[in-house]
Design a protein around this motif. Structure first.
Motif, PDB file in Angstrom:
ATOM      1  N   GLY A 154      45.707  28.927 -12.774  1.00 12.36           N
ATOM      2  CA  GLY A 154      45.373  28.030 -11.667  1.00 12.36           C
ATOM      3  C   GLY A 154      44.248  28.571 -10.804  1.00 12.36           C
ATOM      4  N   ILE A 155      44.340  29.840 -10.431  1.00 18.67           N
ATOM      5  CA  ILE A 155      43.305  30.446  -9.579  1.00 18.67           C
ATOM      6  C   ILE A 155      41.993  30.596 -10.342  1.00 18.67           C
ATOM      7  N   LEU A 156      42.071  30.983 -11.625  1.00 16.74           N
ATOM      8  CA  LEU A 156      40.845  31.107 -12.420  1.00 16.74           C
ATOM      9  C   LEU A 156      40.142  29.760 -12.556  1.00 16.74           C
ATOM     10  N   ALA A 157      40.912  28.707 -12.772  1.00 14.00           N
ATOM     11  CA  ALA A 157      40.321  27.371 -12.879  1.00 14.00           C
ATOM     12  C   ALA A 157      39.627  26.994 -11.571  1.00 14.00           C
ATOM     13  N   ALA A 158      40.253  27.333 -10.441  1.00  6.64           N
ATOM     14  CA  ALA A 158      39.638  27.043  -9.141  1.00  6.64           C
ATOM     15  C   ALA A 158      38.363  27.857  -8.949  1.00  6.64           C
ATOM     16  N   LEU A 159      38.364  29.109  -9.412  1.00  5.89           N
ATOM     17  CA  LEU A 159      37.167  29.949  -9.290  1.00  5.89           C
ATOM     18  C   LEU A 159      36.027  29.424 -10.161  1.00  5.89           C
ATOM     19  N   VAL A 160      36.370  28.927 -11.354  1.00  2.04           N
ATOM     20  CA  VAL A 160      35.341  28.315 -12.208  1.00  2.04           C
ATOM     21  C   VAL A 160      34.744  27.102 -11.499  1.00  2.04           C
ATOM     22  N   TRP A 161      35.588  26.315 -10.867  1.00  4.91           N
ATOM     23  CA  TRP A 161      35.145  25.099 -10.190  1.00  4.91           C
ATOM     24  C   TRP A 161      34.348  25.411  -8.925  1.00  4.91           C
ATOM     25  N   ILE A 185      32.046  30.757 -11.935  1.00  5.41           N
ATOM     26  CA  ILE A 185      32.141  31.857 -12.894  1.00  5.41           C
ATOM     27  C   ILE A 185      32.250  31.254 -14.299  1.00  5.41           C
ATOM     28  N   PRO A 186      31.842  31.991 -15.340  1.00  2.00           N
ATOM     29  CA  PRO A 186      31.871  31.446 -16.702  1.00  2.00           C
ATOM     30  C   PRO A 186      33.244  30.902 -17.076  1.00  2.00           C
ATOM     31  N   TRP A 187      33.247  29.814 -17.821  1.00  4.28           N
ATOM     32  CA  TRP A 187      34.488  29.119 -18.131  1.00  4.28           C
ATOM     33  C   TRP A 187      35.198  29.667 -19.356  1.00  4.28           C
ATOM     34  N   TRP A 188      34.474  30.394 -20.242  1.00  3.25           N
ATOM     35  CA  TRP A 188      35.079  30.750 -21.519  1.00  3.25           C
ATOM     36  C   TRP A 188      36.261  31.723 -21.417  1.00  3.25           C
ATOM     37  N   PRO A 189      36.289  32.676 -20.455  1.00  5.11           N
ATOM     38  CA  PRO A 189      37.521  33.476 -20.346  1.00  5.11           C
ATOM     39  C   PRO A 189      38.741  32.611 -20.041  1.00  5.11           C
ATOM     40  N   LEU A 190      38.551  31.614 -19.165  1.00  3.86           N
ATOM     41  CA  LEU A 190      39.644  30.707 -18.843  1.00  3.86           C
ATOM     42  C   LEU A 190      40.102  29.956 -20.092  1.00  3.86           C
ATOM     43  N   ALA A 191      39.153  29.478 -20.907  1.00  2.00           N
ATOM     44  CA  ALA A 191      39.502  28.721 -22.113  1.00  2.00           C
ATOM     45  C   ALA A 191      40.316  29.582 -23.083  1.00  2.00           C
ATOM     46  N   ILE A 192      39.875  30.827 -23.278  1.00  2.00           N
ATOM     47  CA  ILE A 192      40.605  31.727 -24.189  1.00  2.00           C
ATOM     48  C   ILE A 192      42.001  32.001 -23.654  1.00  2.00           C
ATOM     49  N   LEU A 193      42.106  32.248 -22.357  1.00  2.00           N
ATOM     50  CA  LEU A 193      43.404  32.550 -21.760  1.00  2.00           C
ATOM     51  C   LEU A 193      44.343  31.348 -21.832  1.00  2.00           C
ATOM     52  N   ILE A 194      43.802  30.142 -21.649  1.00  2.00           N
ATOM     53  CA  ILE A 194      44.648  28.949 -21.738  1.00  2.00           C
ATOM     54  C   ILE A 194      45.237  28.823 -23.136  1.00  2.00           C
ATOM     55  N   VAL A 195      44.388  28.964 -24.167  1.00  3.43           N
ATOM     56  CA  VAL A 195      44.860  28.869 -25.553  1.00  3.43           C
ATOM     57  C   VAL A 195      45.918  29.928 -25.816  1.00  3.43           C
ATOM     58  N   ARG A 196      45.643  31.147 -25.377  1.00  8.98           N
ATOM     59  CA  ARG A 196      46.582  32.240 -25.606  1.00  8.98           C
ATOM     60  C   ARG A 196      47.904  32.005 -24.896  1.00  8.98           C
ATOM     61  N   GLU A 197      47.847  31.659 -23.607  1.00  5.18           N
ATOM     62  CA  GLU A 197      49.072  31.517 -22.814  1.00  5.18           C
ATOM     63  C   GLU A 197      49.895  30.321 -23.262  1.00  5.18           C
TER      64      GLU A 197
END
Length: 202
Positions: free
Chosen positions: A80-87, A91-103
């Protein structure tokens, strides 16, 4: 009260997530009071993560709910916080994308085998959480220079690397648990079938 307090603390951490996200979005990257409050909530959530586990172990009231809800609360907070920081901060979105898939993959897998076995958070998973929370808190501190954000970025990248490695390990454990559960069920069904036919085989 002793038996339920750790679970109540875990639930409270889940409530903190949308509040912190809303505050960060309201701030809109202006480094104002809302961002400070978001940082405070994230720090408090990190404290409750340690506290509920400590109390559960100290009072010997570790529950299946806690083993499942605690990592889910951690994931909700981080994503949630990472998504808000991307928005907000771009900050680059790809770490969030990888973490979402993993989690999502790990959580769905753990829930799928939850009837047969509860797979608790691993040591590697806890290291990943520490790295994630460190990076997030560094990003949330208002008014920091560029080099500080650069350090936060590399801490986040390290968290992603650990997340991928531990994700593969979790996938192995989940697959093994599912296989053991199927084999155990088949053995039980076989024994029941033999009992129904008098235990003889022709």
């Amino acid at each position: 009260m002793t038996a339920t307090l750790p679970n109540v603390i875990t639930a409270l951490r889940l409530v903190m997530v949308p509040v912190a996200v809303i505050l960060l979005i309201m701030d809109g990257g202006q480094d104002g009071a809302e961002r400070w409050w978001a940082l405070i909530l994230v720090l408090l959530a990190s404290l409750t993560d340690w506290l509920d586990g400590y109390l559960a172990r100290r009072w010997n009231v570790v529950s299946s709910f806690g083993k499942l809800a605690d990592p889910i609360a951690d994931k909700a907070l981080v994503l949630g916080i990472l998504a808000a920081l991307v928005w907000v901060d771009g900050i680059p979105w790809w770490p969030l994308a990888i973490l979402i898939v993993r989690e999502v993959g790990v959580t769905v897998g753990r829930l799928a085998v939850a009837k047969g076995v509860v797979i608790p958070a691993s040591r590697g998973g806890k290291i990943k959480t520490v790295l994630q929370m460190t990076a997030i808190c560094m990003y949330l501190v208002p008014g920091m220079p560029g080099w500080f954000d650069a350090i936060a970025w590399w801490v986040l990248v390290a968290a992603v690397v650990v997340a991928v490695i531990t994700g593969v390990d979790y996938a192995r454990m989940i697959s093994r648990a599912a296989r053991d559960h199927r084999e155990g069920k088949n053995a039980t069904d076989h024994d029941a079938s033999r009992s129904a036919t008098g235990g003889s085989e022709n």
